[in-house]
Every structure is written in C-alpha cells, then in structure tokens.
Enzyme design. Sequence first.
Site, PDB file in Angstrom:
ATOM      1  N   LYS A 112       0.991  -1.169   0.723  1.00  0.00           N
ATOM      2  CA  LYS A 112       0.090  -0.331  -0.217  1.00  0.00           C
ATOM      3  C   LYS A 112       0.946   1.732  -0.422  1.00  0.00           C
ATOM      4  CE  LYS A 112      -4.863   0.903   0.052  1.00  0.00           C
ATOM      5  NZ  LYS A 112      -5.437  -0.271  -0.521  1.00  0.00           N
ATOM      6  N   GLY A 172     -18.969   7.956   0.009  1.00  0.00           N
ATOM      7  CA  GLY A 172     -18.267   8.406  -1.195  1.00  0.00           C
ATOM      8  C   GLY A 172     -18.945   7.135  -2.550  1.00  0.00           C
TER       9      GLY A 172
END
Length: 369
Positions: free
Chosen positions: A80, A182
């Site tokens: 990540k 979102g």
Amino acid sequence: MSLFDTMVKDDYEEVLFCQDKSSGLKAIVAIHDTTLGPALGGSRMWTYASEDAALEDVLRLAKGMTYKNAVSGLNLGGGKAVIIGNPKTDKSEALFRAFGRYIQGLGGRYITAEDVGTTTEDMDLIYQETDYVTGVSPSFGSSGNPSPATAYGVYQGMKAAAGEAFGSDSLEGRVVAVQGVGSVATRLCQYLSEEGAKLVVTDIDKDAVRRAVERFGAVPVDPADIYSADCDIYAPCALGATLNDDTIPLLKARVIAGSANNQLRESRHGDRLYELGIVYAPDYVINAGGVINIADELSGYNQERAYKKIAEIRSSIARIFEISRRERIPSYVAADRLAEDRIMQMKNVRSAFVQNGLHSLSRRKPSAH
C-alpha cells in the site's frame, strides 16, 4: 516500538519513504509480503494528523492487502502507499509523476492503484512514469475507476451476511445504515435501493448526504448517530477503526458489512462482535471487488471475467461463516486462517523447489498493461 521492531513483528518486507522537494511529495510505500506475487494495493492521499499516523495507516493497509489478495485467490502479494496531503488542494502533475518515478524504482515489486483521495486521472499521471499502475483510464486499455467493482462485491457479501443472520439473503425491506457515501457507497446504495432496502446515511460531506437523500430516499443522520441507528445492517464505508470500545455498545445492527478497510480498531473488537452474536463480514474479504477487478488487467482486462470472479465474494463470505460456526471462532479469525494457509502453502512449495535445486526456474513477470 521502533519501525524495525514493527516490521519484524508482522514480517513486513520493505518500507520506502519518498520525498520530492519541488513538487511537495511526501509519501510512504509499504510492502508487506510478496510470497504470492508482486504487492498490489492502492495509493491513498489524506491529510494525516502526523507522520506517525500516516505510517501506522500504510502498515495496517499493506498487511490487509496481503490477506485480501490471498483469500481472494489472486497471485499477488500485499502492499500500500499513502501520500501525505490534502487531496482537494495539494494535487499536481509534478507530485504524481514524482511518485510514479519512485514506484518505477521498485522494479515491479509494488503495483499501485486508485484509493481514498486519488482518482483515475491521478493514476494516468503516475502511468506517465511507470507501467506498474492499474486502474488508469480505459483509453489505455485499463478498467478505470474500481469503485463500481468494489461496491458490487460488498453487495454480494452483504447478501451472504444477511443470509447468515436472518436466514434469507434478500435485502428487501432491510434497513441499512451506511457510514460514508463516497463513490463506492453511492454505488452500493444504488444496488440496495434497487432491491428495496431502506437506507440511513451519514457523511462529513453534507453535499454527499443530500445527493443520497434525493436519489435514494435515504434518511440522513449526524455522523455520531450512525452507530445507534435503528437498523438491520451497519455498513461502514468511510475510514477504518470505527468498530471500537466506544461504538460497539451502541450498535443495534445484527450484521456488519461494508467497504471500509481495517474496520476493527483491534482484533479483540472482532472477538466482542462474535460474543454479541453480531454477524461480521471481514472487511478485506467483502471489499475485495476493486482489487479483483484491477488484478484482471494483468491478464488483459475482461469485464465479464472480472465481475464473475467478484461475484464469488458471496460464496467466500459464506464459507467463512461456515468455518466460524463449525470451529466456534470469530469470522475475522476464520478469514485470517484461510489467507495464512494459502500463503504458507506457497512458501512451502517454494522452499521445496529451492531444496531441490530448482530455485532458478523463471517466473512470468506480471505487467500492468
């Protein structure tokens, strides 16, 4: 605990700190495990309270990607990246291209993608500097925004969780409290609304809430009230660690199924949910649709093939619940066990190859495009 102590404790392979003075880039890339293949995971851009908070986030997210990719049956490891900055004001071509050069320097050990605070357009800029990026614009032969795929996987997993809790996987008439509306959650709300579910929504972005109310007939609540909402299913779709000592006692939901990463503040909170009889769909399993979708790009993207595999999240979640019942363990433990078993099996295979002098056998190198 020092950084190296933390890396040793959870067996991280590499942590890269990136800075570019001219563009203002400050980023951290964490590669957790590449046993199954190159580390694949998105790049998050966020205004962190401190550099330590950014480091903690990227480490947790990277390890989560290892487990997500493993339990999803992908030949990919976990990694990540986080970019420290305000995604609304600090983006620039120079920043993302500088970041792309750092990714290129890793030589394919890490492949990035869109995440919270970043977009397809940002990935296009990174693509100018490296091939090791997925989720770029379809004009480049990619799959584009992974949010619809993530939402589809969460929807499938939520149905499995409903079946476990209520004896039926139908969501018609079920009240779902969605935290954060979102791009992923908005698409999830569409699936839920089309099936006849009733929605309760919250977000720090009032415009996002307004759109959900207008489009889906959702009932808005203040962010602090989402945990105690009178609902059947709580869907955490914002940032992580929302399941903790303060929030769990407030929950009325019998099911937790959402798209957020690292929903449990600590492992013991998963134990507590199990003790309370709350059905918890492990986050890195249910939200794997996005990574499954972009991983398909490594073979030449085919949407039908990708979504067929995403639909398997439903059976994966059901299998985890079956293990949880049979072995009387929390669902997050059952999911971890599946992921760890697959990784260990591959480590054993590779160890056997080395012992037999076959370690020089070539491996096909995945390419993002």
